[in-house]
Motif scaffolding. Structure first.
Motif, mmCIF file in Angstrom:
data_model
loop_
_atom_site.group_PDB
_atom_site.id
_atom_site.type_symbol
_atom_site.label_atom_id
_atom_site.label_comp_id
_atom_site.label_asym_id
_atom_site.label_seq_id
_atom_site.Cartn_x
_atom_site.Cartn_y
_atom_site.Cartn_z
ATOM 1 N N THR A 232 0.834 -1.203 0.000
ATOM 2 C CA THR A 232 0.000 0.000 0.000
ATOM 3 C C THR A 232 0.867 1.251 0.000
ATOM 4 O OG1 THR A 232 -1.669 -1.241 1.236
ATOM 5 C CG2 THR A 232 -1.931 1.143 1.130
ATOM 6 N N LEU A 233 1.980 1.192 0.706
ATOM 7 C CA LEU A 233 2.908 2.319 0.711
ATOM 8 C C LEU A 233 3.500 2.533 -0.685
ATOM 9 C CD1 LEU A 233 3.374 3.875 3.337
ATOM 10 C CD2 LEU A 233 5.647 2.857 3.463
ATOM 11 N N VAL A 234 3.727 1.439 -1.397
ATOM 12 C CA VAL A 234 4.198 1.527 -2.773
ATOM 13 C C VAL A 234 3.227 2.360 -3.610
ATOM 14 C CG1 VAL A 234 4.530 0.204 -4.904
ATOM 15 C CG2 VAL A 234 5.563 -0.593 -2.783
ATOM 16 N N GLU A 235 1.946 2.089 -3.439
ATOM 17 C CA GLU A 235 0.945 2.825 -4.221
ATOM 18 C C GLU A 235 0.896 4.297 -3.830
ATOM 19 O OE1 GLU A 235 0.127 1.228 -6.628
ATOM 20 O OE2 GLU A 235 0.578 -0.777 -5.911
ATOM 21 N N LEU A 236 1.036 4.576 -2.552
ATOM 22 C CA LEU A 236 1.074 5.977 -2.119
ATOM 23 C C LEU A 236 2.275 6.698 -2.713
ATOM 24 C CD1 LEU A 236 0.030 5.589 1.632
ATOM 25 C CD2 LEU A 236 -1.267 6.792 -0.150
ATOM 26 N N ASP A 237 3.383 5.969 -2.838
ATOM 27 C CA ASP A 237 4.570 6.594 -3.404
ATOM 28 C C ASP A 237 4.369 6.934 -4.874
ATOM 29 O OD1 ASP A 237 7.443 7.383 -3.299
ATOM 30 O OD2 ASP A 237 7.576 5.809 -4.805
ATOM 31 N N GLN A 238 3.611 6.121 -5.594
ATOM 32 C CA GLN A 238 3.386 6.381 -7.012
ATOM 33 C C GLN A 238 2.682 7.720 -7.242
ATOM 34 O OE1 GLN A 238 4.928 4.237 -9.129
ATOM 35 N NE2 GLN A 238 5.514 3.305 -7.190
ATOM 36 N N PHE A 246 5.279 7.676 8.517
ATOM 37 C CA PHE A 246 5.734 6.301 8.327
ATOM 38 C C PHE A 246 7.233 6.161 8.561
ATOM 39 C CE2 PHE A 246 1.728 6.106 5.911
ATOM 40 C CZ PHE A 246 1.178 4.947 6.470
ATOM 41 N N LEU A 247 7.968 7.268 8.623
ATOM 42 C CA LEU A 247 9.389 7.211 8.960
ATOM 43 C C LEU A 247 9.598 6.777 10.407
ATOM 44 C CD1 LEU A 247 10.550 10.532 7.246
ATOM 45 C CD2 LEU A 247 11.079 8.203 6.493
ATOM 46 N N SER A 248 8.536 6.833 11.202
ATOM 47 C CA SER A 248 8.617 6.416 12.602
ATOM 48 C C SER A 248 7.832 5.139 12.854
ATOM 49 C CB SER A 248 8.079 7.537 13.506
ATOM 50 O OG SER A 248 8.781 8.740 13.300
ATOM 51 N N ASP A 249 7.496 4.419 11.804
ATOM 52 C CA ASP A 249 6.734 3.181 11.950
ATOM 53 C C ASP A 249 7.505 2.177 12.798
ATOM 54 O OD1 ASP A 249 4.220 1.802 10.503
ATOM 55 O OD2 ASP A 249 5.801 0.303 10.781
ATOM 56 N N PRO A 250 6.811 1.365 13.595
ATOM 57 C CA PRO A 250 7.506 0.358 14.408
ATOM 58 C C PRO A 250 8.300 -0.644 13.579
ATOM 59 C CG PRO A 250 5.249 0.642 15.167
ATOM 60 C CD PRO A 250 5.370 1.395 13.889
ATOM 61 N N ASP A 251 7.893 -0.881 12.329
ATOM 62 C CA ASP A 251 8.575 -1.853 11.483
ATOM 63 C C ASP A 251 9.716 -1.170 10.734
ATOM 64 O OD1 ASP A 251 9.169 -3.461 9.042
ATOM 65 O OD2 ASP A 251 7.588 -4.753 9.856
ATOM 66 N N SER A 252 10.927 -1.691 10.904
ATOM 67 C CA SER A 252 12.094 -1.072 10.273
ATOM 68 C C SER A 252 11.993 -1.081 8.754
ATOM 69 C CB SER A 252 13.374 -1.789 10.719
ATOM 70 O OG SER A 252 13.265 -3.186 10.481
ATOM 71 N N ILE A 254 9.230 -0.822 6.937
ATOM 72 C CA ILE A 254 8.309 0.243 6.535
ATOM 73 C C ILE A 254 8.995 1.595 6.643
ATOM 74 C CG2 ILE A 254 6.137 1.394 7.076
ATOM 75 C CD1 ILE A 254 5.846 -1.334 5.699
ATOM 76 N N ARG A 255 9.787 1.777 7.688
ATOM 77 C CA ARG A 255 10.534 3.039 7.818
ATOM 78 C C ARG A 255 11.437 3.245 6.608
ATOM 79 N NH1 ARG A 255 11.382 1.132 13.136
ATOM 80 N NH2 ARG A 255 13.612 0.814 12.765
ATOM 81 N N LEU A 256 12.067 2.178 6.160
ATOM 82 C CA LEU A 256 12.971 2.285 5.026
ATOM 83 C C LEU A 256 12.216 2.574 3.734
ATOM 84 C CD1 LEU A 256 15.903 2.115 4.194
ATOM 85 C CD2 LEU A 256 15.600 -0.342 3.833
ATOM 86 N N LEU A 257 11.092 1.932 3.550
ATOM 87 C CA LEU A 257 10.261 2.219 2.380
ATOM 88 C C LEU A 257 9.868 3.694 2.340
ATOM 89 C CD1 LEU A 257 7.961 -0.924 2.418
ATOM 90 C CD2 LEU A 257 9.434 -0.254 0.531
ATOM 91 N N ALA A 258 9.465 4.206 3.487
ATOM 92 C CA ALA A 258 9.076 5.616 3.556
ATOM 93 C C ALA A 258 10.270 6.526 3.282
ATOM 94 C CB ALA A 258 8.472 5.920 4.920
ATOM 95 N N ALA A 259 11.439 6.146 3.784
ATOM 96 C CA ALA A 259 12.631 6.975 3.603
ATOM 97 C C ALA A 259 12.978 7.133 2.128
ATOM 98 C CB ALA A 259 13.810 6.364 4.346
ATOM 99 N N LEU A 260 12.637 6.139 1.313
ATOM 100 C CA LEU A 260 12.964 6.179 -0.104
ATOM 101 C C LEU A 260 11.803 6.676 -0.965
ATOM 102 C CD1 LEU A 260 14.958 2.856 -0.258
ATOM 103 C CD2 LEU A 260 15.879 5.144 -0.590
#
Length: 414
Positions: A232-238, A246-252, A254-260
Protein backbone atom coordinates in the motif's frame (compact mmCIF):
# COMPACT_ATOMS: atom_id res chain seq x y z
CA UNK A 1 -1.48 10.84 -50.24
CA UNK A 2 -4.43 12.83 -48.91
CA UNK A 3 -5.78 11.89 -45.50
CA UNK A 4 -9.19 13.01 -44.41
CA UNK A 5 -9.03 14.69 -41.01
CA UNK A 6 -12.26 15.28 -39.07
CA UNK A 7 -13.19 18.94 -38.97
CA UNK A 8 -12.97 19.32 -35.22
CA UNK A 9 -11.83 22.26 -33.21
CA UNK A 10 -9.13 21.71 -30.61
CA UNK A 11 -10.56 20.47 -27.35
CA UNK A 12 -13.96 19.68 -28.89
CA UNK A 13 -15.67 16.63 -27.46
CA UNK A 14 -17.39 14.50 -30.02
CA UNK A 15 -18.21 11.65 -27.68
CA UNK A 16 -21.63 10.17 -27.27
CA UNK A 17 -23.20 10.89 -23.93
CA UNK A 18 -21.94 8.31 -21.47
CA UNK A 19 -24.69 7.23 -19.11
CA UNK A 20 -23.19 6.79 -15.65
CA UNK A 21 -24.98 3.59 -14.84
CA UNK A 22 -23.15 0.70 -13.28
CA UNK A 23 -23.31 -3.07 -13.53
CA UNK A 24 -26.06 -4.64 -15.59
CA UNK A 25 -27.75 -1.26 -16.08
CA UNK A 26 -24.60 -0.08 -17.84
CA UNK A 27 -24.53 -3.21 -19.96
CA UNK A 28 -27.96 -2.41 -21.38
CA UNK A 29 -27.37 1.34 -21.66
CA UNK A 30 -24.97 1.08 -24.60
CA UNK A 31 -25.27 -0.02 -28.19
CA UNK A 32 -22.28 -2.36 -28.31
CA UNK A 33 -22.56 -2.77 -32.08
CA UNK A 34 -21.36 0.84 -32.35
CA UNK A 35 -18.38 0.22 -30.04
CA UNK A 36 -15.06 -1.46 -30.72
CA UNK A 37 -12.12 -3.07 -28.96
CA UNK A 38 -8.60 -4.02 -30.07
CA UNK A 39 -9.82 -6.63 -32.54
CA UNK A 40 -12.87 -4.97 -34.07
CA UNK A 41 -16.55 -4.51 -33.16
CA UNK A 42 -17.30 -5.09 -29.47
CA UNK A 43 -20.39 -7.17 -30.20
CA UNK A 44 -18.85 -10.06 -28.24
CA UNK A 45 -18.11 -7.98 -25.13
CA UNK A 46 -21.63 -8.06 -23.59
CA UNK A 47 -21.70 -11.87 -23.72
CA UNK A 48 -18.33 -12.00 -21.96
CA UNK A 49 -19.49 -9.60 -19.28
CA UNK A 50 -22.72 -11.54 -18.72
CA UNK A 51 -20.62 -14.62 -17.94
CA UNK A 52 -19.41 -12.91 -14.77
CA UNK A 53 -22.77 -13.88 -13.27
CA UNK A 54 -22.04 -17.56 -13.91
CA UNK A 55 -20.57 -19.89 -11.33
CA UNK A 56 -18.10 -21.12 -13.89
CA UNK A 57 -14.33 -20.75 -13.55
CA UNK A 58 -13.74 -21.23 -17.28
CA UNK A 59 -16.23 -18.47 -18.07
CA UNK A 60 -14.57 -16.11 -15.61
CA UNK A 61 -11.10 -16.80 -17.04
CA UNK A 62 -12.27 -16.16 -20.59
CA UNK A 63 -13.96 -12.92 -19.54
CA UNK A 64 -10.87 -11.66 -17.75
CA UNK A 65 -8.74 -12.56 -20.77
CA UNK A 66 -11.16 -10.62 -22.98
CA UNK A 67 -11.06 -7.54 -20.73
CA UNK A 68 -7.26 -7.58 -20.41
CA UNK A 69 -6.41 -8.54 -23.97
CA UNK A 70 -9.12 -6.93 -26.11
CA UNK A 71 -11.13 -4.30 -24.23
CA UNK A 72 -7.77 -2.93 -23.11
CA UNK A 73 -4.66 -3.95 -24.99
CA UNK A 74 -1.04 -3.00 -24.36
CA UNK A 75 -2.06 0.18 -22.51
CA UNK A 76 -4.47 1.24 -25.26
CA UNK A 77 -8.17 1.90 -24.68
CA UNK A 78 -11.07 1.80 -27.13
CA UNK A 79 -14.66 2.95 -27.42
CA UNK A 80 -15.80 -0.19 -25.58
CA UNK A 81 -13.40 0.31 -22.67
CA UNK A 82 -15.28 2.94 -20.68
CA UNK A 83 -18.70 1.20 -20.93
CA UNK A 84 -17.11 -2.12 -19.93
CA UNK A 85 -15.48 -0.39 -16.95
CA UNK A 86 -18.87 0.82 -15.75
CA UNK A 87 -20.21 -2.73 -15.95
CA UNK A 88 -17.22 -4.21 -14.12
CA UNK A 89 -17.30 -1.57 -11.36
CA UNK A 90 -20.96 -2.27 -10.69
CA UNK A 91 -20.29 -6.00 -10.31
CA UNK A 92 -17.36 -5.76 -7.90
CA UNK A 93 -19.55 -6.46 -4.87
CA UNK A 94 -21.05 -9.64 -6.37
CA UNK A 95 -20.40 -12.45 -3.84
CA UNK A 96 -19.38 -15.07 -6.42
CA UNK A 97 -16.53 -12.88 -7.65
CA UNK A 98 -14.63 -13.53 -4.44
CA UNK A 99 -13.64 -16.97 -5.78
CA UNK A 100 -10.04 -17.35 -6.91
CA UNK A 101 -9.04 -18.21 -10.48
CA UNK A 102 -5.75 -18.47 -12.35
CA UNK A 103 -5.41 -16.55 -15.62
CA UNK A 104 -2.52 -17.18 -18.01
CA UNK A 105 -0.78 -19.30 -15.40
CA UNK A 106 -0.61 -16.45 -12.87
CA UNK A 107 -1.01 -17.07 -9.18
CA UNK A 108 -4.70 -17.55 -8.32
CA UNK A 109 -6.52 -14.36 -7.35
CA UNK A 110 -10.19 -13.60 -6.76
CA UNK A 111 -12.12 -12.60 -9.87
CA UNK A 112 -12.77 -9.34 -8.04
CA UNK A 113 -9.03 -8.63 -7.88
CA UNK A 114 -8.72 -9.24 -11.61
CA UNK A 115 -11.58 -6.83 -12.27
CA UNK A 116 -9.82 -4.23 -10.14
CA UNK A 117 -6.74 -4.79 -12.29
CA UNK A 118 -8.84 -4.12 -15.38
CA UNK A 119 -10.13 -0.87 -13.82
CA UNK A 120 -6.52 0.06 -13.04
CA UNK A 121 -5.75 -0.36 -16.75
CA UNK A 122 -8.70 1.90 -17.56
CA UNK A 123 -7.34 4.59 -15.21
CA UNK A 124 -3.91 4.31 -16.83
CA UNK A 125 -5.56 4.42 -20.25
CA UNK A 126 -7.03 7.80 -19.31
CA UNK A 127 -3.45 9.10 -19.63
CA UNK A 128 -3.59 11.28 -16.50
CA UNK A 129 -0.15 12.77 -17.10
CA UNK A 130 -1.36 14.60 -20.22
CA UNK A 131 -3.54 17.68 -20.46
CA UNK A 132 -6.53 17.50 -22.78
CA UNK A 133 -4.72 19.84 -25.15
CA UNK A 134 -1.77 17.46 -25.23
CA UNK A 135 -4.13 14.55 -25.89
CA UNK A 136 -5.71 16.46 -28.76
CA UNK A 137 -2.31 17.20 -30.27
CA UNK A 138 -1.19 13.58 -29.84
CA UNK A 139 -4.27 11.97 -31.34
CA UNK A 140 -5.88 14.53 -33.63
CA UNK A 141 -3.13 16.75 -35.01
CA UNK A 142 -1.59 15.50 -38.29
CA UNK A 143 2.20 15.36 -38.37
CA UNK A 144 4.59 15.47 -41.26
CA UNK A 145 8.19 14.25 -41.49
CA UNK A 146 9.99 17.59 -41.67
CA UNK A 147 9.36 19.25 -45.00
CA UNK A 148 8.12 16.00 -46.48
CA UNK A 149 4.53 15.56 -47.60
CA UNK A 150 4.44 12.15 -45.94
CA UNK A 151 2.36 11.85 -42.78
CA UNK A 152 4.12 10.31 -39.77
CA UNK A 153 0.84 9.03 -38.36
CA UNK A 154 -2.75 9.26 -39.36
CA UNK A 155 -4.92 11.22 -36.90
CA UNK A 156 -6.76 8.97 -34.48
CA UNK A 157 -9.85 10.85 -33.26
CA UNK A 158 -11.32 7.54 -32.07
CA UNK A 159 -8.33 7.04 -29.78
CA UNK A 160 -8.75 10.54 -28.40
CA UNK A 161 -12.43 9.89 -27.81
CA UNK A 162 -11.73 6.61 -26.01
CA UNK A 163 -9.29 8.31 -23.63
CA UNK A 164 -11.73 11.14 -22.93
CA UNK A 165 -14.51 8.64 -22.21
CA UNK A 166 -12.26 6.80 -19.75
CA UNK A 167 -11.72 10.13 -18.01
CA UNK A 168 -15.46 10.77 -18.02
CA UNK A 169 -16.37 7.50 -16.33
CA UNK A 170 -13.50 7.49 -13.81
CA UNK A 171 -15.43 9.39 -11.08
CA UNK A 172 -18.14 6.70 -11.19
CA UNK A 173 -15.54 3.98 -10.60
CA UNK A 174 -14.15 5.47 -7.40
CA UNK A 175 -16.70 4.39 -4.79
CA UNK A 176 -16.97 0.73 -5.92
CA UNK A 177 -13.17 0.52 -5.86
CA UNK A 178 -12.83 2.16 -2.43
CA UNK A 179 -15.32 -0.31 -0.97
CA UNK A 180 -12.89 -3.10 -1.90
CA UNK A 181 -10.25 -1.66 0.46
CA UNK A 182 -12.06 -3.52 3.26
CA UNK A 183 -12.52 -6.80 1.37
CA UNK A 184 -11.85 -9.97 3.35
CA UNK A 185 -9.18 -11.06 0.83
CA UNK A 186 -5.69 -9.53 1.03
CA UNK A 187 -5.08 -9.77 -2.74
CA UNK A 188 -8.27 -7.85 -3.41
CA UNK A 189 -7.40 -5.15 -0.87
CA UNK A 190 -3.96 -4.71 -2.42
CA UNK A 191 -5.48 -4.48 -5.91
CA UNK A 192 -8.02 -1.94 -4.66
CA UNK A 193 -5.27 0.26 -3.21
CA UNK A 194 -3.43 0.27 -6.53
CA UNK A 195 -6.56 1.04 -8.55
CA UNK A 196 -7.66 3.79 -6.18
CA UNK A 197 -4.23 5.40 -6.38
CA UNK A 198 -4.35 5.36 -10.17
CA UNK A 199 -7.87 6.75 -10.27
CA UNK A 200 -7.00 9.71 -8.07
CA UNK A 201 -4.49 10.82 -10.70
CA UNK A 202 -7.15 11.10 -13.40
CA UNK A 203 -8.00 14.82 -13.85
CA UNK A 204 -11.75 14.24 -13.57
CA UNK A 205 -11.23 12.73 -10.10
CA UNK A 206 -9.12 15.62 -8.80
CA UNK A 207 -11.82 16.80 -6.37
CA UNK A 208 -11.58 13.49 -4.51
CA UNK A 209 -7.80 13.16 -4.46
CA UNK A 210 -7.37 14.12 -0.80
CA UNK A 211 -10.18 11.81 0.28
CA UNK A 212 -8.76 8.86 -1.68
CA UNK A 213 -5.25 9.39 -0.34
CA UNK A 214 -6.57 9.55 3.22
CA UNK A 215 -8.46 6.28 2.78
CA UNK A 216 -5.45 4.51 1.24
CA UNK A 217 -3.23 5.85 4.01
CA UNK A 218 -5.69 4.65 6.67
CA UNK A 219 -5.71 1.28 4.96
CA UNK A 220 -1.89 1.16 5.18
CA UNK A 221 -1.89 2.03 8.87
CA UNK A 222 -4.47 -0.66 9.64
CA UNK A 223 -2.83 -3.36 7.52
CA UNK A 224 -2.28 -6.53 9.52
CA UNK A 225 0.85 -7.69 7.70
CA UNK A 226 4.10 -6.15 6.58
CA UNK A 227 3.39 -7.20 3.00
CA UNK A 228 0.06 -5.41 2.79
CA UNK A 229 1.32 -2.26 4.46
CA UNK A 230 4.38 -2.18 2.21
CA UNK A 231 2.40 -2.77 -0.98
CA UNK A 232 0.00 0.00 0.00
CA UNK A 233 2.91 2.32 0.71
CA UNK A 234 4.20 1.53 -2.77
CA UNK A 235 0.94 2.83 -4.22
CA UNK A 236 1.07 5.98 -2.12
CA UNK A 237 4.57 6.59 -3.40
CA UNK A 238 3.39 6.38 -7.01
CA UNK A 239 1.28 9.47 -6.37
CA UNK A 240 3.83 11.24 -4.18
CA UNK A 241 1.72 10.92 -1.06
CA UNK A 242 3.70 8.96 1.54
CA UNK A 243 3.12 10.54 4.94
CA UNK A 244 6.39 11.19 6.78
CA UNK A 245 4.81 9.65 9.88
CA UNK A 246 5.73 6.30 8.33
CA UNK A 247 9.39 7.21 8.96
CA UNK A 248 8.62 6.42 12.60
CA UNK A 249 6.73 3.18 11.95
CA UNK A 250 7.51 0.36 14.41
CA UNK A 251 8.57 -1.85 11.48
CA UNK A 252 12.09 -1.07 10.27
CA UNK A 253 11.22 -2.18 6.74
CA UNK A 254 8.31 0.24 6.53
CA UNK A 255 10.53 3.04 7.82
CA UNK A 256 12.97 2.29 5.03
CA UNK A 257 10.26 2.22 2.38
CA UNK A 258 9.08 5.62 3.56
CA UNK A 259 12.63 6.98 3.60
CA UNK A 260 12.96 6.18 -0.10
CA UNK A 261 9.59 7.64 -1.07
CA UNK A 262 9.73 10.16 -3.90
CA UNK A 263 8.11 12.94 -1.87
CA UNK A 264 10.46 12.37 1.09
CA UNK A 265 13.63 12.09 -0.96
CA UNK A 266 15.59 14.67 1.06
CA UNK A 267 13.88 14.40 4.42
CA UNK A 268 16.58 14.42 7.16
CA UNK A 269 14.71 11.78 9.14
CA UNK A 270 14.58 9.60 6.04
CA UNK A 271 18.32 9.99 5.59
CA UNK A 272 18.85 8.89 9.19
CA UNK A 273 16.72 5.79 8.55
CA UNK A 274 18.82 4.89 5.49
CA UNK A 275 22.09 5.32 7.38
CA UNK A 276 20.79 3.17 10.23
CA UNK A 277 19.77 0.47 7.78
CA UNK A 278 23.25 0.34 6.29
CA UNK A 279 24.87 0.34 9.72
CA UNK A 280 22.84 -2.75 10.71
CA UNK A 281 22.87 -4.88 7.53
CA UNK A 282 22.06 -8.14 9.34
CA UNK A 283 18.43 -7.05 9.53
CA UNK A 284 18.12 -6.07 5.90
CA UNK A 285 17.37 -9.45 4.36
CA UNK A 286 14.55 -10.09 6.83
CA UNK A 287 12.74 -6.89 5.90
CA UNK A 288 11.65 -8.17 2.48
CA UNK A 289 10.09 -11.60 2.89
CA UNK A 290 8.42 -11.38 -0.53
CA UNK A 291 11.06 -11.29 -3.31
CA UNK A 292 8.45 -9.93 -5.71
CA UNK A 293 7.84 -6.84 -3.59
CA UNK A 294 9.72 -4.09 -5.36
CA UNK A 295 11.03 -1.29 -3.22
CA UNK A 296 8.61 1.53 -3.93
CA UNK A 297 8.39 0.55 -7.56
CA UNK A 298 12.17 0.36 -8.08
CA UNK A 299 13.70 -2.79 -9.49
CA UNK A 300 16.71 -2.55 -7.19
CA UNK A 301 15.81 -3.44 -3.61
CA UNK A 302 19.39 -4.28 -2.60
CA UNK A 303 21.64 -2.55 -0.06
CA UNK A 304 23.56 -1.06 -3.00
CA UNK A 305 20.60 1.20 -3.73
CA UNK A 306 20.72 2.42 -0.15
CA UNK A 307 24.45 3.16 -0.48
CA UNK A 308 23.74 5.20 -3.59
CA UNK A 309 21.03 7.15 -1.76
CA UNK A 310 23.27 7.69 1.27
CA UNK A 311 26.07 9.10 -0.89
CA UNK A 312 23.64 11.36 -2.73
CA UNK A 313 22.11 12.72 0.46
CA UNK A 314 25.28 13.08 2.57
CA UNK A 315 28.04 14.79 0.57
CA UNK A 316 30.40 14.99 3.59
CA UNK A 317 32.28 11.68 3.68
CA UNK A 318 33.27 12.19 7.31
CA UNK A 319 29.58 12.08 8.17
CA UNK A 320 29.21 8.97 6.01
CA UNK A 321 32.14 7.20 7.68
CA UNK A 322 30.16 4.99 10.12
CA UNK A 323 28.06 3.82 7.18
CA UNK A 324 31.16 3.27 5.05
CA UNK A 325 32.84 1.20 7.75
CA UNK A 326 29.76 -0.99 8.16
CA UNK A 327 29.60 -1.59 4.40
CA UNK A 328 33.34 -2.27 4.16
CA UNK A 329 33.10 -4.90 6.89
CA UNK A 330 30.73 -7.04 4.82
CA UNK A 331 31.87 -6.11 1.30
CA UNK A 332 33.29 -8.54 -1.22
CA UNK A 333 34.56 -8.27 -4.76
CA UNK A 334 31.12 -9.30 -5.95
CA UNK A 335 29.36 -6.36 -4.31
CA UNK A 336 31.49 -3.94 -6.30
CA UNK A 337 30.05 -0.71 -7.57
CA UNK A 338 27.89 0.97 -6.28
CA UNK A 339 28.42 -0.66 -2.88
CA UNK A 340 31.87 -0.28 -1.32
CA UNK A 341 33.19 1.11 -4.62
CA UNK A 342 30.72 3.97 -4.61
CA UNK A 343 31.77 4.83 -1.07
CA UNK A 344 35.42 4.70 -2.14
CA UNK A 345 34.61 7.23 -4.85
CA UNK A 346 32.76 9.36 -2.30
CA UNK A 347 35.84 9.33 -0.07
CA UNK A 348 37.95 10.66 -2.96
CA UNK A 349 35.58 12.85 -4.98
CA UNK A 350 36.78 14.64 -8.10
CA UNK A 351 38.82 16.67 -8.42
CA UNK A 352 40.36 15.54 -5.10
CA UNK A 353 41.35 12.03 -6.16
CA UNK A 354 44.24 10.51 -4.28
CA UNK A 355 47.58 12.23 -4.80
CA UNK A 356 50.97 11.45 -3.28
CA UNK A 357 51.29 15.16 -2.65
CA UNK A 358 48.16 15.31 -0.49
CA UNK A 359 47.98 13.41 2.81
CA UNK A 360 44.93 11.31 3.58
CA UNK A 361 42.43 12.80 5.95
CA UNK A 362 41.21 10.81 8.95
CA UNK A 363 37.99 9.61 7.31
CA UNK A 364 39.80 8.44 4.15
CA UNK A 365 42.43 6.60 6.18
CA UNK A 366 39.82 4.89 8.35
CA UNK A 367 37.87 3.69 5.35
CA UNK A 368 40.93 2.38 3.54
CA UNK A 369 41.97 0.50 6.68
CA UNK A 370 38.53 -1.11 6.81
CA UNK A 371 38.95 -2.25 3.18
CA UNK A 372 42.44 -3.55 3.94
CA UNK A 373 41.04 -5.57 6.84
CA UNK A 374 38.46 -7.31 4.63
CA UNK A 375 40.18 -10.21 2.84
CA UNK A 376 37.15 -10.83 0.60
CA UNK A 377 37.87 -7.66 -1.33
CA UNK A 378 41.37 -8.84 -2.19
CA UNK A 379 40.75 -12.36 -3.40
CA UNK A 380 40.38 -12.83 -7.17
CA UNK A 381 36.90 -12.48 -8.55
CA UNK A 382 35.25 -13.73 -11.73
CA UNK A 383 36.85 -12.11 -14.82
CA UNK A 384 33.47 -11.22 -16.30
CA UNK A 385 32.73 -8.83 -13.42
CA UNK A 386 32.74 -5.34 -14.92
CA UNK A 387 33.51 -3.36 -11.78
CA UNK A 388 36.51 -5.34 -10.56
CA UNK A 389 38.43 -4.03 -7.52
CA UNK A 390 41.38 -2.92 -9.64
CA UNK A 391 39.08 -0.67 -11.67
CA UNK A 392 37.48 0.71 -8.53
CA UNK A 393 40.82 1.65 -6.98
CA UNK A 394 42.13 3.01 -10.30
CA UNK A 395 39.08 5.26 -10.48
CA UNK A 396 40.36 7.21 -7.47
CA UNK A 397 44.04 6.82 -8.43
CA UNK A 398 44.91 4.31 -5.73
CA UNK A 399 46.83 1.06 -6.29
CA UNK A 400 45.01 -2.25 -6.23
CA UNK A 401 47.80 -3.78 -4.21
CA UNK A 402 47.22 -4.59 -0.59
CA UNK A 403 50.80 -3.98 0.52
CA UNK A 404 51.19 -0.74 -1.44
CA UNK A 405 47.86 0.53 -0.15
CA UNK A 406 48.83 -0.34 3.43
CA UNK A 407 52.07 1.58 2.97
CA UNK A 408 50.13 4.62 1.73
CA UNK A 409 47.77 4.47 4.71
CA UNK A 410 50.58 4.04 7.24
CA UNK A 411 52.71 6.79 5.71
CA UNK A 412 49.85 9.28 5.96
CA UNK A 413 49.98 9.74 9.66
CA UNK A 414 48.74 6.24 10.50
Amino acid sequence: MIIAVPKLTEGARFRQNVVMRLGWDALHAHDWSRLSHAYGPATDTPAHLKRLSDDDETAWVETIEHLYGEVTHQSAVYSATAPAALVAAGLLASPQLGQAISVNGWQPEPVRAYLLGFLAAVAEGAEPDRTEKELWEAYCTPRRSGASSVWDEEPDPGGYEAVIQCRSVSPALVDPVLQCLTDHDLRTRVAAARTAALLCQVPTVASRRTEIITLIETHARNAGTYYEKAKTLVELDQIGAVNRDFLSDPDSGIRLLAALASNLTDDPEGTRVILEALADPDQFGDWYPDPHLMLLGRDDHSPSHLVSEAVRRVPDFAELLPTALAVAARAGHSTGYPDWGLLLEAAFPPPQRFSVNSPLNEAQRAYLRALLDNSEIWRPGPPETFWTPDKLFALVRLPHDRQLLAAIVNSSGG
